[in-house]
Scaffold this motif. Sequence first.
Motif, PDB file in Angstrom:
ATOM      1  N   UNK A 101       4.116   5.255  -6.054  1.00 57.39           N
ATOM      2  CA  UNK A 101       3.865   6.020  -7.205  1.00 57.39           C
ATOM      3  C   UNK A 101       2.760   6.567  -7.260  1.00 57.39           C
ATOM      4  N   UNK A 102       2.186   6.582  -6.978  1.00 60.72           N
ATOM      5  CA  UNK A 102       0.401   7.778  -7.326  1.00 60.72           C
ATOM      6  C   UNK A 102       1.216   9.108  -6.639  1.00 60.72           C
ATOM      7  N   UNK A 103       1.439   9.162  -6.360  1.00 59.58           N
ATOM      8  CA  UNK A 103       2.037  10.791  -5.432  1.00 59.58           C
ATOM      9  C   UNK A 103       3.539  10.901  -6.484  1.00 59.58           C
ATOM     10  N   UNK A 104       4.036  10.209  -6.500  1.00 59.64           N
ATOM     11  CA  UNK A 104       5.193  10.538  -7.691  1.00 59.64           C
ATOM     12  C   UNK A 104       4.825  11.095  -9.205  1.00 59.64           C
ATOM     13  N   UNK A 105       3.875  10.049  -9.525  1.00 58.97           N
ATOM     14  CA  UNK A 105       3.173  10.394 -10.859  1.00 58.97           C
ATOM     15  C   UNK A 105       2.427  11.422 -11.075  1.00 58.97           C
ATOM     16  N   UNK A 106       1.762  11.839  -9.873  1.00 58.59           N
ATOM     17  CA  UNK A 106       0.682  13.059  -9.766  1.00 58.59           C
ATOM     18  C   UNK A 106       1.990  14.621  -9.807  1.00 58.59           C
ATOM     19  N   UNK A 107       3.112  14.308  -9.092  1.00 60.06           N
ATOM     20  CA  UNK A 107       4.780  15.447  -8.670  1.00 60.06           C
ATOM     21  C   UNK A 107       4.668  15.349 -11.129  1.00 60.06           C
ATOM     22  N   UNK A 108       5.112  14.240 -11.133  1.00 59.88           N
ATOM     23  CA  UNK A 108       5.735  14.753 -12.311  1.00 59.88           C
ATOM     24  C   UNK A 108       4.848  15.517 -13.895  1.00 59.88           C
ATOM     25  N   UNK A 109       3.814  14.458 -13.199  1.00 58.26           N
ATOM     26  CA  UNK A 109       2.209  15.253 -14.153  1.00 58.26           C
ATOM     27  C   UNK A 109       2.412  16.917 -14.822  1.00 58.26           C
ATOM     28  N   UNK A 121       0.845  -0.936  -0.006  1.00 55.82           N
ATOM     29  CA  UNK A 121       0.355   0.517   0.226  1.00 55.82           C
ATOM     30  C   UNK A 121       0.801   1.192  -0.504  1.00 55.82           C
ATOM     31  N   UNK A 122       1.577   1.182   0.620  1.00 55.53           N
ATOM     32  CA  UNK A 122       2.622   2.293   0.520  1.00 55.53           C
ATOM     33  C   UNK A 122       3.966   2.711  -0.602  1.00 55.53           C
ATOM     34  N   UNK A 123       3.991   1.564  -1.525  1.00 56.22           N
ATOM     35  CA  UNK A 123       4.575   1.741  -2.164  1.00 56.22           C
ATOM     36  C   UNK A 123       3.878   2.277  -3.224  1.00 56.22           C
ATOM     37  N   UNK A 124       2.029   1.802  -3.521  1.00 52.80           N
ATOM     38  CA  UNK A 124       1.332   2.777  -4.466  1.00 52.80           C
ATOM     39  C   UNK A 124       0.999   3.633  -3.789  1.00 52.80           C
ATOM     40  N   UNK A 125       1.154   3.991  -2.946  1.00 48.93           N
ATOM     41  CA  UNK A 125       1.093   5.398  -2.301  1.00 48.93           C
ATOM     42  C   UNK A 125       1.718   6.518  -3.081  1.00 48.93           C
TER      43      UNK A 125
END
Length: 185
Positions: free
Chosen positions: A154-162, A148-152
């Motif tokens: 990944x999601x946060x990283x994608x939001x920051x890069x997008x 769950x932490x790894x998914x979070x």
Amino acid sequence: MTQTAKALLVDDRRENLMALEAILQGLPVQSVAVESGEAALKQLLVDDFAVILLDAQMPDMDGFETATHIKRRERTRHIPIIFLTAADKDAQLALRGYQVGAVDYLTKPFDPWVLRAKVTVFVELWVKTRQLAAQSDLVRERDVQWRHLAEAVDTATALLRADDDPASRERAADVLEQARWGNTR
């Protein structure tokens, strides 16, 4: 929560059950005594046992038939059975005991210290098995938390890069914060 190991004592003679209880006294095991194979099978439906001390020769359902039923059940097939019998004249009885799943076969009179030692080994194995199961459950739980932490992340990283706008950064921070509190509460 630690559970006390239990030994199921099965003998059609009350005096034999009392003797077995006396032999096991002082060991880290709770004795549960029953006077028939049928009663043993019923007891096995409601309790977990570290070991079964089973009289081979009983009226109605003998120890061999009782052991056969015990070993057929998924829930009880792993419980070690030590047969106890006064009949030493027929070596085939011991063989029959092993064939139905006994781990040992003692003829009466037996050395009480030997029986205590055998029961102690099975109780220790039961305790270690419980400890390993608890540790395994904990590892599985931690595995889920890490996923769950790894998914979070990944999601946060994608939001920051997008997108570089403050709203995306705020959403990424929210995702990480939710993951953090979701795994520590």
